[in-house]
Design a protein around this motif. Structure first.
Motif, PDB file in Angstrom:
ATOM      1  N   GLY A  83       0.787  -1.222   0.000  1.00  0.00           N
ATOM      2  CA  GLY A  83       0.000   0.000   0.000  1.00  0.00           C
ATOM      3  C   GLY A  83       0.817   1.268   0.000  1.00  0.00           C
ATOM      4  O   GLY A  83       0.260   2.363  -0.024  1.00  0.00           O
ATOM      5  N   HIS A  84       2.145   1.136  -0.001  1.00  0.00           N
ATOM      6  CA  HIS A  84       3.003   2.319   0.037  1.00  0.00           C
ATOM      7  C   HIS A  84       3.049   2.992  -1.324  1.00  0.00           C
ATOM      8  O   HIS A  84       3.346   2.336  -2.329  1.00  0.00           O
ATOM      9  N   PRO A  85       2.760   4.295  -1.408  1.00  0.00           N
ATOM     10  CA  PRO A  85       2.843   4.995  -2.707  1.00  0.00           C
ATOM     11  C   PRO A  85       4.271   4.973  -3.232  1.00  0.00           C
ATOM     12  O   PRO A  85       5.218   5.252  -2.498  1.00  0.00           O
ATOM     13  N   LEU A  86       4.424   4.641  -4.499  1.00  0.00           N
ATOM     14  CA  LEU A  86       5.748   4.513  -5.091  1.00  0.00           C
ATOM     15  C   LEU A  86       5.982   5.575  -6.154  1.00  0.00           C
ATOM     16  O   LEU A  86       5.133   5.794  -7.017  1.00  0.00           O
ATOM     17  N   ARG A  87       7.125   6.219  -6.086  1.00  0.00           N
ATOM     18  CA  ARG A  87       7.532   7.133  -7.145  1.00  0.00           C
ATOM     19  C   ARG A  87       8.304   6.326  -8.180  1.00  0.00           C
ATOM     20  O   ARG A  87       9.533   6.274  -8.179  1.00  0.00           O
ATOM     21  N   ALA A  88       7.565   5.671  -9.031  1.00  0.00           N
ATOM     22  CA  ALA A  88       8.158   4.791 -10.030  1.00  0.00           C
ATOM     23  C   ALA A  88       7.239   4.744 -11.235  1.00  0.00           C
ATOM     24  O   ALA A  88       6.094   5.217 -11.187  1.00  0.00           O
ATOM     25  N   GLY A  89       7.745   4.184 -12.325  1.00  0.00           N
ATOM     26  CA  GLY A  89       6.913   3.992 -13.493  1.00  0.00           C
ATOM     27  C   GLY A  89       5.745   3.098 -13.178  1.00  0.00           C
ATOM     28  O   GLY A  89       5.790   2.275 -12.259  1.00  0.00           O
ATOM     29  N   ALA A  90       4.667   3.254 -13.947  1.00  0.00           N
ATOM     30  CA  ALA A  90       3.449   2.499 -13.666  1.00  0.00           C
ATOM     31  C   ALA A  90       3.700   1.003 -13.709  1.00  0.00           C
ATOM     32  O   ALA A  90       3.189   0.248 -12.880  1.00  0.00           O
TER      33      ALA A  90
END
Length: 353
Positions: A83-90
């Protein structure tokens, strides 16, 4: 752990350029799953006295308690990472989330794996295969490239409805099964008497195959919905719903393998209280049976909380205020925790009378 949002709509994951967080999620959850059996081994070492007549010391009891807490923390860590928001490509974000979902099933997958390896007659200890396999899976998941970012996820409305309807049917059996296990707090005989009544219905020649088909449909349809849903940005209630669905898919499949193949076919024994509680040794003292304790406890909790997660979605779709729907979810999760604790107390020897 779960935040309250005013709506429950799925939106596409935003593209990004940083993949470090996605790699971290995969490695962390892979390591947690890889170390899980060793935590159970440490628990067994702590509760095993040096001599047959030697009681377990206070230090050993504290160590065993800590290891049991750590064992339950493994799926919790994986859930939080999912559930952690990720700053990564989809593509990277959805792959990391799916891997975290799978790693969260470690307690029930380890039981499934142990039963299969036992029937296969493997001379290699489970941990020697399990740990390297998870580390290898983590390495492959990180190294695997993403050809393109997924488009907007499209959740099939008919499939969601069918999954919900079949889930309601399956819930009739599941709730009876859970209630049946609560009678273990009275005595194994009480549990057996209630089970015999239920078996006249769900083991009927025309009902049992239908029940199996419903369960298999829930597994296939649920995993399909999880795969599609993992490509979207979800609030943490929906992350829990998807991850608990993955856990239950493995749990149900492993449970059917243990009952239909291992017990009835391979061993030719009844699936009664003695089978479930790992008698005569029990769940606590036996080095293999201890894996059943988190497996059972989390299975009961997740199935009840998953049902309330589905109810929450239905309530929101019918205009119920999110605060009310979310509060009801928390009540359901609390009930699931208490029921799970009560069942495990009964299975480890506690009696009300």
């Amino acid at each position: 752990m779960l935040n309250t949002l005013t709506q429950d709509e799925s939106v596409p994951l935003g593209a990004g350029v940083q993949s470090t967080e996605a790699r971290r999620v995969i490695w962390l959850t892979a390591v947690c799953a890889a170390l899980y059996p060793w935590v159970l081994d440490a628990f067994h070492w702590a509760v095993t006295p040096g001599a047959a007549d030697q009681p377990v010391s206070a230090g050993s009891t504290a160590m065993a308690t800590l290891m049991l807490v750590v064992a339950f923390a493994v799926p919790l860590i994986c859930l939080l990472q999912a559930g952690h928001p990720l700053r990564a490509g989809a593509g990277e974000a959805s792959r990391a989330r799916r891997f975290a979902f799978i790693a969260m099933t470690a307690p029930t997958t380890y039981v499934f794996f142990g039963v299969v390896s036992y029937m296969a007659g493997s001379p290699i200890p489970d941990t020697w295969i399990w740990t390297p396999a998870w580390l290898l899976l983590g390495y492959v998941a990180i190294r695997k490239g993403v050809s393109q970012a997924p488009g907007r996820a499209s959740l099939s409305a008919p499939l969601r409805v069918a999954h919900g309807v079949c889930g309601a049917i399956a819930a009739l059996y599941v709730l009876f099964h859970i209630t049946n296990h609560l009678f273990g707090l009275v005595s194994p005989q009480a549990h057996g008497a209630v089970m015999d009544i239920g078996r006249t219905v769900y083991r009927a020649s025309f009902i049992e195959p239908l029940l199996v088909m419903v369960m298999l449909f829930q597994i296939v349809s649920g995993l399909r919905l999880v795969w599609t849903g993992s490509e979207t940005t979800l609030d943490r209630y929906r992350v829990f719903q998807l991850s608990s669905g993955v856990f239950m898919s493995v749990f149900i499949l492993g449970h059917m393998n243990s009952v239909f193949i291992f017990a009835r076919t391979y061993l030719g024994i009844p699936t009664d209280w003695a089978f479930a509680a790992g008698l005569p040794t029990g769940l606590i003292a036996d080095p293999w049976n201890i894996r059943l304790l988190p497996h059972y406890a989390l299975g009961v909790f997740f199935v009840l909380a998953h049902l309330f997660s589905g109810l929450r979605v239905v309530l929101l779709a019918h205009g119920v205020k999110p605060t009310i729907a979310n509060t009801l979810w928390w009540v359901g999760a609390g009930v699931g925790s208490l029921v799970s604790l009560a069942i495990m107390l009964g299975m480890t020897g506690f009696r009300l009378v």
